[in-house]
Design a protein around this motif. Sequence first.
Motif, PDB file in Angstrom:
ATOM      1  N   UNK A  22       5.280 -22.512 -17.710  1.00 35.00           N
ATOM      2  CA  UNK A  22       5.055 -21.449 -18.700  1.00 35.00           C
ATOM      3  C   UNK A  22       4.591 -22.044 -20.029  1.00 35.00           C
ATOM      4  N   UNK A  23       3.543 -21.480 -20.572  1.00 34.90           N
ATOM      5  CA  UNK A  23       3.010 -21.971 -21.834  1.00 34.90           C
ATOM      6  C   UNK A  23       1.858 -22.943 -21.669  1.00 34.90           C
ATOM      7  N   UNK A  24       1.596 -23.387 -20.445  1.00 36.65           N
ATOM      8  CA  UNK A  24       0.463 -24.278 -20.206  1.00 36.65           C
ATOM      9  C   UNK A  24      -0.796 -23.415 -20.162  1.00 36.65           C
ATOM     10  N   UNK A  25      -1.410 -23.252 -21.337  1.00 33.65           N
ATOM     11  CA  UNK A  25      -2.570 -22.377 -21.451  1.00 33.65           C
ATOM     12  C   UNK A  25      -3.511 -22.917 -22.519  1.00 33.65           C
ATOM     13  N   UNK A  26      -4.781 -22.589 -22.354  1.00 33.37           N
ATOM     14  CA  UNK A  26      -5.790 -22.958 -23.343  1.00 33.37           C
ATOM     15  C   UNK A  26      -6.105 -21.715 -24.163  1.00 33.37           C
ATOM     16  N   UNK A  27      -5.905 -21.832 -25.468  1.00 34.66           N
ATOM     17  CA  UNK A  27      -6.175 -20.714 -26.372  1.00 34.66           C
ATOM     18  C   UNK A  27      -7.659 -20.664 -26.702  1.00 34.66           C
TER      19      UNK A  27
END
Length: 197
Positions: A22-27
């Motif tokens: 969770x939270x492994x994302x590219x903004x």
Amino acid sequence: MVSLLQRMRKLQTKLLSIRLGPGAAVLPKEVSRIHMRFAPKIDGGHMGPKKFWRHELVRLKFHNPAIPMTLDRTAPQTDPALMTIFFADPEASPTSGATPTTSTSGDKEPSNYAPSSRTETIDMTGRLPENILADLMNLTNARQIEATKEELDTLRSLEEQRIRSERDSKLSLEVREKKKREEALLAQARGDMASAV
């Protein structure tokens, strides 16, 4: 002393837990800064934001190192926990060549990017970290990082090794307990023989 293999396995597990989850994302490029403000104690609905900061925000920062993510933990317990997301014009360029300032206190402001064209605020008070993350993902249209085949294989082998290690630990404990019982019985038998003589 812990063996080198055990330490490497633990390090590899920690690194994968930062890269995935969770939270492994590219903004998107429009997001210029994220600022969180909540109280230092978890009372009054500030537990979810603190957990989000400890776990999900670490992964977000890992995958978005150029985006300043500031934190202010000086809010009074009665204030709401807020996350402010600053959006900049995608065509605007930074005003100087230096890297933006990232601070964990509220006394410094990131300095070298164009002023935000808009801001969005998420009220995190009394919310779970996964709900806060879902709001952030929806608001920013962030792209979730998917695990590669190699990473999935590594995770699977690490889990198998962990299970094997737990099983071996239990067997080793049983052997040590059996040996202690046998030694105690031998000591008791020697004591009985000495008192009989």
